[in-house]
Design a protein around this motif. Structure first.
Motif, PDB file in Angstrom:
ATOM      1  N   VAL A 147      18.283 -72.206  87.901  1.00  0.00           N
ATOM      2  CA  VAL A 147      19.614 -71.991  87.327  1.00  0.00           C
ATOM      3  C   VAL A 147      19.869 -70.491  87.281  1.00  0.00           C
ATOM      4  O   VAL A 147      18.965 -69.702  87.055  1.00  0.00           O
ATOM      5  CB  VAL A 147      19.746 -72.598  85.912  1.00  0.00           C
ATOM      6  N   GLN A 148      21.123 -70.090  87.510  1.00  0.00           N
ATOM      7  CA  GLN A 148      21.482 -68.677  87.461  1.00  0.00           C
ATOM      8  C   GLN A 148      22.957 -68.535  87.115  1.00  0.00           C
ATOM      9  O   GLN A 148      23.811 -69.216  87.680  1.00  0.00           O
ATOM     10  CB  GLN A 148      21.185 -67.983  88.791  1.00  0.00           C
ATOM     11  N   PHE A 149      23.250 -67.637  86.178  1.00  0.00           N
ATOM     12  CA  PHE A 149      24.629 -67.345  85.806  1.00  0.00           C
ATOM     13  C   PHE A 149      25.246 -66.368  86.800  1.00  0.00           C
ATOM     14  O   PHE A 149      24.555 -65.558  87.417  1.00  0.00           O
ATOM     15  CB  PHE A 149      24.682 -66.715  84.407  1.00  0.00           C
ATOM     16  N   SER A 150      26.581 -66.440  86.915  1.00  0.00           N
ATOM     17  CA  SER A 150      27.298 -65.415  87.662  1.00  0.00           C
ATOM     18  C   SER A 150      27.241 -64.108  86.879  1.00  0.00           C
ATOM     19  O   SER A 150      26.905 -64.087  85.696  1.00  0.00           O
ATOM     20  CB  SER A 150      28.757 -65.835  87.886  1.00  0.00           C
ATOM     21  N   LYS A 151      27.576 -63.000  87.530  1.00  0.00           N
ATOM     22  CA  LYS A 151      27.468 -61.698  86.888  1.00  0.00           C
ATOM     23  C   LYS A 151      28.391 -61.558  85.687  1.00  0.00           C
ATOM     24  O   LYS A 151      28.090 -60.814  84.743  1.00  0.00           O
ATOM     25  CB  LYS A 151      27.757 -60.584  87.901  1.00  0.00           C
ATOM     26  N   ASP A 152      29.530 -62.262  85.704  1.00  0.00           N
ATOM     27  CA  ASP A 152      30.444 -62.186  84.567  1.00  0.00           C
ATOM     28  C   ASP A 152      30.166 -63.255  83.522  1.00  0.00           C
ATOM     29  O   ASP A 152      30.837 -63.310  82.483  1.00  0.00           O
ATOM     30  CB  ASP A 152      31.899 -62.270  85.027  1.00  0.00           C
ATOM     31  N   GLY A 153      29.178 -64.127  83.788  1.00  0.00           N
ATOM     32  CA  GLY A 153      28.807 -65.159  82.837  1.00  0.00           C
ATOM     33  C   GLY A 153      29.736 -66.339  82.762  1.00  0.00           C
ATOM     34  O   GLY A 153      29.514 -67.263  81.975  1.00  0.00           O
ATOM     35  N   ASN A 154      30.775 -66.372  83.590  1.00  0.00           N
ATOM     36  CA  ASN A 154      31.755 -67.460  83.526  1.00  0.00           C
ATOM     37  C   ASN A 154      31.324 -68.700  84.304  1.00  0.00           C
ATOM     38  O   ASN A 154      31.857 -69.793  84.076  1.00  0.00           O
ATOM     39  CB  ASN A 154      33.115 -66.994  84.056  1.00  0.00           C
ATOM     40  N   TYR A 155      30.392 -68.529  85.230  1.00  0.00           N
ATOM     41  CA  TYR A 155      29.968 -69.655  86.068  1.00  0.00           C
ATOM     42  C   TYR A 155      28.448 -69.779  86.041  1.00  0.00           C
ATOM     43  O   TYR A 155      27.731 -68.806  85.816  1.00  0.00           O
ATOM     44  CB  TYR A 155      30.441 -69.465  87.514  1.00  0.00           C
ATOM     45  N   LEU A 156      27.982 -71.003  86.280  1.00  0.00           N
ATOM     46  CA  LEU A 156      26.554 -71.276  86.356  1.00  0.00           C
ATOM     47  C   LEU A 156      26.269 -71.991  87.665  1.00  0.00           C
ATOM     48  O   LEU A 156      27.017 -72.893  88.066  1.00  0.00           O
ATOM     49  CB  LEU A 156      26.100 -72.155  85.185  1.00  0.00           C
ATOM     50  N   TYR A 157      25.191 -71.602  88.334  1.00  0.00           N
ATOM     51  CA  TYR A 157      24.786 -72.212  89.599  1.00  0.00           C
ATOM     52  C   TYR A 157      23.440 -72.898  89.398  1.00  0.00           C
ATOM     53  O   TYR A 157      22.509 -72.303  88.837  1.00  0.00           O
ATOM     54  CB  TYR A 157      24.706 -71.161  90.708  1.00  0.00           C
ATOM     55  N   THR A 158      23.341 -74.151  89.832  1.00  0.00           N
ATOM     56  CA  THR A 158      22.120 -74.925  89.636  1.00  0.00           C
ATOM     57  C   THR A 158      21.676 -75.539  90.962  1.00  0.00           C
ATOM     58  O   THR A 158      22.503 -75.960  91.773  1.00  0.00           O
ATOM     59  CB  THR A 158      22.339 -76.056  88.604  1.00  0.00           C
ATOM     60  N   GLY A 159      20.375 -75.579  91.172  1.00  0.00           N
ATOM     61  CA  GLY A 159      19.798 -76.202  92.360  1.00  0.00           C
ATOM     62  C   GLY A 159      18.678 -77.135  91.961  1.00  0.00           C
ATOM     63  O   GLY A 159      18.002 -76.916  90.946  1.00  0.00           O
ATOM     64  N   GLY A 160      18.462 -78.194  92.766  1.00  0.00           N
ATOM     65  CA  GLY A 160      17.468 -79.196  92.413  1.00  0.00           C
ATOM     66  C   GLY A 160      16.515 -79.522  93.545  1.00  0.00           C
ATOM     67  O   GLY A 160      16.744 -79.192  94.704  1.00  0.00           O
ATOM     68  N   ARG A 161      15.434 -80.189  93.181  1.00  0.00           N
ATOM     69  CA  ARG A 161      14.425 -80.600  94.147  1.00  0.00           C
ATOM     70  C   ARG A 161      14.963 -81.700  95.054  1.00  0.00           C
ATOM     71  O   ARG A 161      15.562 -82.674  94.577  1.00  0.00           O
ATOM     72  CB  ARG A 161      13.175 -81.099  93.409  1.00  0.00           C
ATOM     73  N   LYS A 162      14.773 -81.540  96.357  1.00  0.00           N
ATOM     74  CA  LYS A 162      15.245 -82.494  97.358  1.00  0.00           C
ATOM     75  C   LYS A 162      16.746 -82.761  97.223  1.00  0.00           C
ATOM     76  O   LYS A 162      17.221 -83.848  97.545  1.00  0.00           O
ATOM     77  CB  LYS A 162      14.451 -83.802  97.277  1.00  0.00           C
ATOM     78  N   ASP A 163      17.479 -81.771  96.730  1.00  0.00           N
ATOM     79  CA  ASP A 163      18.916 -81.864  96.592  1.00  0.00           C
ATOM     80  C   ASP A 163      19.533 -80.813  97.505  1.00  0.00           C
ATOM     81  O   ASP A 163      19.275 -79.617  97.325  1.00  0.00           O
ATOM     82  CB  ASP A 163      19.326 -81.627  95.138  1.00  0.00           C
ATOM     83  N   PRO A 164      20.341 -81.214  98.478  1.00  0.00           N
ATOM     84  CA  PRO A 164      20.855 -80.240  99.452  1.00  0.00           C
ATOM     85  C   PRO A 164      22.006 -79.378  98.952  1.00  0.00           C
ATOM     86  O   PRO A 164      22.554 -78.609  99.734  1.00  0.00           O
ATOM     87  CB  PRO A 164      21.310 -81.135 100.606  1.00  0.00           C
ATOM     88  N   TYR A 165      22.391 -79.484  97.687  1.00  0.00           N
ATOM     89  CA  TYR A 165      23.553 -78.737  97.216  1.00  0.00           C
ATOM     90  C   TYR A 165      23.243 -77.912  95.974  1.00  0.00           C
ATOM     91  O   TYR A 165      22.597 -78.397  95.031  1.00  0.00           O
ATOM     92  CB  TYR A 165      24.719 -79.689  96.904  1.00  0.00           C
ATOM     93  N   ILE A 166      23.696 -76.674  96.001  1.00  0.00           N
ATOM     94  CA  ILE A 166      23.765 -75.842  94.803  1.00  0.00           C
ATOM     95  C   ILE A 166      25.120 -76.119  94.160  1.00  0.00           C
ATOM     96  O   ILE A 166      26.159 -76.037  94.816  1.00  0.00           O
ATOM     97  CB  ILE A 166      23.634 -74.352  95.152  1.00  0.00           C
ATOM     98  N   LEU A 167      25.119 -76.467  92.882  1.00  0.00           N
ATOM     99  CA  LEU A 167      26.346 -76.820  92.190  1.00  0.00           C
ATOM    100  C   LEU A 167      26.862 -75.633  91.389  1.00  0.00           C
ATOM    101  O   LEU A 167      26.089 -74.910  90.751  1.00  0.00           O
ATOM    102  CB  LEU A 167      26.113 -78.007  91.243  1.00  0.00           C
ATOM    103  N   CYS A 168      28.171 -75.421  91.417  1.00  0.00           N
ATOM    104  CA  CYS A 168      28.819 -74.363  90.651  1.00  0.00           C
ATOM    105  C   CYS A 168      29.568 -74.987  89.477  1.00  0.00           C
ATOM    106  O   CYS A 168      30.382 -75.896  89.670  1.00  0.00           O
ATOM    107  CB  CYS A 168      29.778 -73.565  91.534  1.00  0.00           C
ATOM    108  N   TRP A 169      29.291 -74.505  88.270  1.00  0.00           N
ATOM    109  CA  TRP A 169      29.920 -75.012  87.058  1.00  0.00           C
ATOM    110  C   TRP A 169      30.712 -73.894  86.391  1.00  0.00           C
ATOM    111  O   TRP A 169      30.246 -72.751  86.318  1.00  0.00           O
ATOM    112  CB  TRP A 169      28.873 -75.516  86.060  1.00  0.00           C
ATOM    113  N   ASP A 170      31.887 -74.229  85.883  1.00  0.00           N
ATOM    114  CA  ASP A 170      32.695 -73.279  85.120  1.00  0.00           C
ATOM    115  C   ASP A 170      32.307 -73.391  83.651  1.00  0.00           C
ATOM    116  O   ASP A 170      32.518 -74.430  83.020  1.00  0.00           O
ATOM    117  CB  ASP A 170      34.186 -73.578  85.308  1.00  0.00           C
TER     118      ASP A 170
END
Length: 417
Positions: A259-282
């Motif tokens: 998991v990693q936040f955007s530089k401004d803290g408004n978004y979060l990016y998550t990645g999973g095991r055997k999951d082909p997509y990084i998800l962006c959350w507001d």
């Protein structure tokens, strides 16, 4: 941590990079060039198939730390010039660019490691990193001498030491947050031992976040928000001061591994095991997925770490195809990609302020017993671009008019096109 930092070990004079105006604008329409490469030193007669599991830059950018399957952490300082200075890169060499400055051997498999957030080579007291390993307490290591500074121990109901699966320093740098099975333990950095605060992430009504807490990250804007990923395919958002659960994000197809936040803290990016997509959350809405970023991770059990550039505009991620993909975070669109290795690129990370990045790659290989077939044996011989670490330099907008670089950039643009 402002001002200049000077590495004694023939290293590099660097600035902390806190002033955003000093950050170069990297060009992603042109492939970066490899400046340094490390592979041979990770192999030994005892473990010829040893592979990399990830790496992390130090906060001051003077060095990076890599973790490998043989339970060893290797520390590499950047050379004085920072790159090969010819603007064209180097081919994959037979010999490593240079050796590690420090090796720390843990007794068991390394689950996670992290740098002290205010680490600076000009202040030896801050040169520390923390590790957590199977069946061991959290260790705090001196990155200058390799000595063990202190330990932080958590115990289970049977009064036996239990290992953390993820660790991270809070933004203030005075506490260590550690993820366990359905619980977070918080250690005071200045009070090593068995004193800690414990917070269950699973409430009495069974609501909340269950499973092994495999990754965590703090918001970079000091908003007091903490994101925690679980192998239960959820990401929990908590308040740092009292670990109050704000909300739980559902949508990852596999266990959350980064998991990693955007530089401004408004978004979060998550990645999973055997999951082909990084998800962006507001983080201001937190109910819908903004967009998905593809990477080839469907068939690997490895953690694949991604990273956001210092300017906050682009995200880079590897995958099992050996490619590094760049995405524009404002639109979620793919920008470019380049071949970083011929094996799974399990970690990609930008330098804190220089137009550089590092990649690590590799995976576990199994030799068949009593196999006398020479052809099969040859297949197990590793190439230099498989289980390795490479450093890459990106072209910047200010370099376009430099002699030699413009013509080289044009050539690469034609190849990309």
């Amino acid at each position: 941590m402002s001002g200049e930092v000077e590495v004694d070990n023939g290293g590099v004079k660097v600035d902390s990079g806190e002033e955003t105006s000093t950050w170069p604008t990297m060009r992603f329409d042109v492939s970066p060039y490899r400046t340094h490469h490390f592979s041979k030193q990770f192999r030994s007669t005892r473990n010829p198939n040893n592979f990399l599991k990830g790496h992390k830059w130090s906060p001051d950018g003077s060095c990076f730390l890599s973790s490998s399957e043989d339970n060893t952490l290797s520390l590499f300082y950047l050379p004085q010039d920072g790159d090969d200075s010819n603007g064209f890169g180097v081919p994959i060499p037979e010999e490593d660019s240079y050796g590690a400055s420090l090796l720390v051997n843990e007794g068991e498999s390394v689950y996670d490691f992290c740098w002290y957030p205010y680490m600076s080579v000009s202040d030896p007291l801050t040169c520390v990193f923390a590790t957590t390993t199977r069946d061991h307490p959290i260790h705090l290591w001196d990155s200058s001498s390799g000595e063990l500074r202190c330990t932080y121990r958590a115990y289970d109901a049977m009064d036996e030491i239990t290992a953390a699966f993820s660790i991270g320093f809070n933004p203030g740098g005075n506490k260590i947050f550690a993820g366990y099975n359905s619980s977070i333990r918080v250690f005071d950095l200045h009070r090593p031992g068995r004193d800690f605060g414990e917070y269950s992430t699973l409430q009495k009504n069974k609501e909340g976040q269950a499973g092994i807490l495999s990754t965590l990250a703090f918001s970079p804007t000091n908003s007091g928000m903490l994101a925690v990923g679980s192998y239960g395919q959820t990401t929990g958002i908590y308040k740092e001061d009292n670990m109050e659960l704000l909300y739980v994000l559902h949508g990852q197809e596999g266990g959350v591994t980064h998991v990693q936040f955007s530089k401004d803290g408004n978004y979060l990016y998550t990645g999973g095991r055997k999951d082909p997509y990084i998800l962006c959350w507001d983080m201001r809405k937190s109910v819908e997925i903004v967009y998905k970023l593809y990477r080839a991770t469907e068939n690997t059990n490895q953690r694949v770490f991604f990273d956001i550039e210092p300017c906050g505009r682009h995200l880079g991620t590897g995958g099992q195809d050996g490619l590094v993909h760049m995405y524009d975070l404002q639109t979620g669109n793919w920008v470019s990609g380049y071949q970083a290795a011929s094996d799974t690129v399990n970690a990609f990370s930008f330098h804190p302020y220089l137009p550089m990045a590092a990649t690590s790659s590799g995976h576990r290989r199994f030799a068949l017993p009593d196999d006398d077939d020479e052809e099969d044996k040859n297949k197990l011989q590793l190439k230099a671009d498989e289980n390795c670490v490479s450093l890459w330099s990106f072209y910047t907008t200010s370099e376009e008019n430099n002699n030699g670089i413009q013509s080289h950039s044009s050539t690469e643009e034609e190849e990309v096109a």
